[in-house]
Design an enzyme around this catalytic site. Structure first.
Site, PDB file in Angstrom:
ATOM      1  N   ASP A  58       0.883  -1.182   0.000  1.00 18.24           N
ATOM      2  CA  ASP A  58       0.000   0.000   0.000  1.00 18.24           C
ATOM      3  C   ASP A  58       0.915   1.226   0.000  1.00 18.24           C
ATOM      4  O   ASP A  58       0.823   2.084   0.852  1.00 18.24           O
ATOM      5  CB  ASP A  58      -0.940  -0.002   1.215  1.00 18.24           C
ATOM      6  N   ASP A  72       6.959   1.239   2.704  1.00 17.68           N
ATOM      7  CA  ASP A  72       6.796   0.261   1.619  1.00 17.68           C
ATOM      8  C   ASP A  72       7.813   0.577   0.520  1.00 17.68           C
ATOM      9  O   ASP A  72       8.431  -0.338  -0.057  1.00 17.68           O
ATOM     10  CB  ASP A  72       5.391   0.351   1.013  1.00 17.68           C
TER      11      ASP A  72
END
Ligand code: BDR
Ligand code: CA
Length: 322
Positions: free
Chosen positions: A14, A19
């Protein structure tokens, strides 16, 4: 040092700041082949997640890695974002004139592609999930044999001491889709490694290390420094330090699950037990349940990470920005 075995990875993200960092770690690892990056709504709406992944790939000169759109909401249709921390766009709201357009996205749905790749590379794929677990839950519902065809699964999410970061007992990824997390923790019987919120906080890096790391002068370091500037206002503030486990320092949450996937020897200790997720409860929705007394009578046990070789971890972090 013995050569590490080549890993085939699917990364489900996401794409917020950590990330992004985790993707860069995977791309830099010589023993890793990234088969696909699949996107799920979470830190920021799905369109931003897709754009962010493409930006990361662009900085790494790896727009050849296929990126797929997945599910935009939780299983129940809710949307929970973390714009306060990651910025409205999920990557610190830094303008990027070179951002690749969405025409770089592949056709096809992330969940279909996951199933296709895992079937094609049966027993070889490590799935690294650093966002809400919605795409994974959909995959097992569409193909119940999906988990048994995975080599293993690495998750960033949940908590091991009922400590939350979004609600009192809710860690963001599990809270964003408790039903999705429930399905995954109960129906994925492959070897499963979980980097919880508390674990990642305990393995934080000193701020002096961070400052040196992002000031190394490479294009990737400049990128990481710029996208993290927004969230660091929080991470370095008194309020956030209070919310963290064991004091101040830099935590790239998603990178611990990624490091474990790249090199399992970064995991120095784990708790092996059955796990589940609380889906109701006035205070505890989304909280991970660790069944230390075998009350749930579940056959499959997860490996809840409880120690990290920080020297090896730092090497992976350093390589990511070279
Ligand atoms: C998790 O939530 C997200 O904000 C981060 O990207 C990480 O995956 C930490 O709780
Ligand atoms: Ca994430």
């Amino acid at each position: 040092m013995a050569a590490l075995e080549t890993k085939q990875l699917i990364i489900d993200v996401d794409c917020g700041t950590d990330d992004a960092q985790a993707i860069m770690m995977a791309l830099a690892a010589p023993n890793v082949s990234v088969l696909a990056i699949t996107c799920v709504g979470g830190n920021t709406p799905l369109e931003n997640v897709c754009k962010n992944v493409l930006r990361v790939l662009n900085v790494c000169n790896r727009l050849d890695v296929p990126v797929y759109r997945g599910v935009s909401t939780s299983i129940l249709g809710d949307r929970l974002h973390a714009s306060d921390f990651h910025g409205e766009d999920g990557l610190g709201d830094v303008p990027d004139p070179n951002a690749p357009g969405l025409e770089y996205m592949q056709q096809g749905h992330a969940v279909d592609i996951m199933i296709k790749l895992v079937t094609e590379y049966e027993g070889q794929v490590s799935l690294v999930a650093t966002g809400p677990l919605t795409n994974l839950a959909m995959a097992v519902r569409m193909d119940p044999s999906f988990p048994s065809k995975l080599k293993n699964l690495f998750i960033m999410g949940g908590n091991m001491e009922s400590r939350g970061n979004t609600t009192a007992c809710g860690e963001f990824n599990f809270l964003a889709d408790p039903e999705g997390a429930y399905v995954v923790l109960n129906d994925f019987h492959c070897p499963t490694y979980i980097a919880t919120w508390e674990h990642t906080c305990r393995c934080k890096l000193p701020w002096e290390w961070y400052d040196e790391w992002v000031n190394s002068g490479t294009e990737k370091a400049d990128f990481i420094k710029s996208i993290y500037a927004h969230s660091l206002q929080y991470s370095r503030s008194e309020k956030e330090v209070k919310g963290m486990v064991s004091g101040s320092g830099f935590v790239s949450c998603d990178s611990y699950a990624m490091a474990a996937a790249i090199d399992e020897s970064t995991v120095t200790s784990f708790i092996e037990c059955a796990v589940s997720v609380e889906t109701s409860g006035k205070y505890t929705r989304g909280m991970m349940v660790m069944d230390m007394i075998d009350f749930l009578n579940k056959q499959n046990k997860a490996f809840v990470l409880n120690g990290c070789d920080m020297e090896k971890f730092k090497m992976l972090m350093l390589a990511a920005l070279q």
